[in-house]
Design a protein around this motif. Structure first.
Motif, PDB file in Angstrom:
ATOM      1  N   SER A  28      36.420  26.626 -22.115  1.00 42.64           N
ATOM      2  CA  SER A  28      36.105  25.339 -22.428  1.00 42.64           C
ATOM      3  C   SER A  28      34.739  24.885 -22.091  1.00 42.64           C
ATOM      4  O   SER A  28      34.216  25.648 -21.068  1.00 42.64           O
ATOM      5  CB  SER A  28      37.076  24.396 -21.463  1.00 42.64           C
ATOM      6  OG  SER A  28      36.670  24.418 -20.156  1.00 42.64           O
ATOM      7  N   PRO A  29      34.198  24.030 -22.581  1.00 42.25           N
ATOM      8  CA  PRO A  29      32.609  23.632 -22.475  1.00 42.25           C
ATOM      9  C   PRO A  29      32.382  23.226 -21.300  1.00 42.25           C
ATOM     10  O   PRO A  29      33.254  22.491 -20.590  1.00 42.25           O
ATOM     11  CB  PRO A  29      32.319  22.738 -23.672  1.00 42.25           C
ATOM     12  CG  PRO A  29      33.566  22.340 -24.290  1.00 42.25           C
ATOM     13  CD  PRO A  29      34.650  23.349 -23.815  1.00 42.25           C
ATOM     14  N   GLU A  30      31.399  23.338 -20.557  1.00 43.09           N
ATOM     15  CA  GLU A  30      30.968  23.077 -19.388  1.00 43.09           C
ATOM     16  C   GLU A  30      30.662  21.487 -19.144  1.00 43.09           C
ATOM     17  O   GLU A  30      30.629  21.202 -18.214  1.00 43.09           O
ATOM     18  CB  GLU A  30      29.851  23.964 -18.414  1.00 43.09           C
ATOM     19  CG  GLU A  30      30.343  25.305 -18.422  1.00 43.09           C
ATOM     20  CD  GLU A  30      29.152  26.269 -17.808  1.00 43.09           C
ATOM     21  OE1 GLU A  30      28.109  25.670 -17.221  1.00 43.09           O
ATOM     22  OE2 GLU A  30      29.461  27.372 -17.711  1.00 43.09           O
ATOM     23  N   GLU A  38      33.978  17.985 -13.715  1.00 43.49           N
ATOM     24  CA  GLU A  38      33.889  19.004 -14.919  1.00 43.49           C
ATOM     25  C   GLU A  38      35.389  19.374 -15.340  1.00 43.49           C
ATOM     26  O   GLU A  38      35.972  20.174 -14.395  1.00 43.49           O
ATOM     27  CB  GLU A  38      33.061  20.116 -14.712  1.00 43.49           C
ATOM     28  CG  GLU A  38      32.570  20.983 -15.569  1.00 43.49           C
ATOM     29  CD  GLU A  38      31.473  21.835 -15.319  1.00 43.49           C
ATOM     30  OE1 GLU A  38      31.376  22.719 -15.821  1.00 43.49           O
ATOM     31  OE2 GLU A  38      30.648  21.432 -14.456  1.00 43.49           O
ATOM     32  N   SER A  40      36.250  22.119 -17.051  1.00 41.20           N
ATOM     33  CA  SER A  40      36.449  23.585 -16.865  1.00 41.20           C
ATOM     34  C   SER A  40      36.949  24.010 -15.636  1.00 41.20           C
ATOM     35  O   SER A  40      37.445  24.702 -15.143  1.00 41.20           O
ATOM     36  CB  SER A  40      35.174  24.229 -17.529  1.00 41.20           C
ATOM     37  OG  SER A  40      34.083  24.279 -17.063  1.00 41.20           O
ATOM     38  N   GLY A  41      35.990  23.412 -14.668  1.00 40.41           N
ATOM     39  CA  GLY A  41      35.948  23.682 -13.144  1.00 40.41           C
ATOM     40  C   GLY A  41      37.435  23.383 -12.428  1.00 40.41           C
ATOM     41  O   GLY A  41      38.198  24.107 -11.760  1.00 40.41           O
TER      42      GLY A  41
END
Length: 82
Positions: A28-30, A38, A40-41
């Motif tokens: 996934s985009p950051e 975020e 993705s995190g």
């Protein structure tokens, strides 16, 4: 037998869900934010947490089974020596 198959199925599902979340987090985009975090995190942490938990549970079950088999084998060895 049905309970065993259900338990195995649920463990497999937890693994695949954790792996999917982890991989979605990786690809996934950051820059995408979810409630100030975020995305993705968050996906990586949740997926990794599920995978780590599954690994620890599996290791515990293997060690518990091994210890139980060792106790049974030890007791059989003691009774055969008499």
């Amino acid at each position: 037998m049905v309970e065993t198959l259900t338990a195995l199925s649920q463990r497999n599902e937890a693994f695949w869900i954790g792996l999917s979340l982890f991989l979605l987090g990786v690809i996934s985009p950051e820059g995408f934010l979810l409630g100030g975090l975020e995305l993705s995190g968050v996906l990586i942490w949740v997926g990794g947490g599920i995978l780590l938990t599954r690994t620890l549970v599996a290791a515990f079950r293997i060690l518990r089974t091994t210890a139980g088999a060792g106790v049974v084998g030890y007791n059989e060895g003691k009774t055969n020596d008499r």
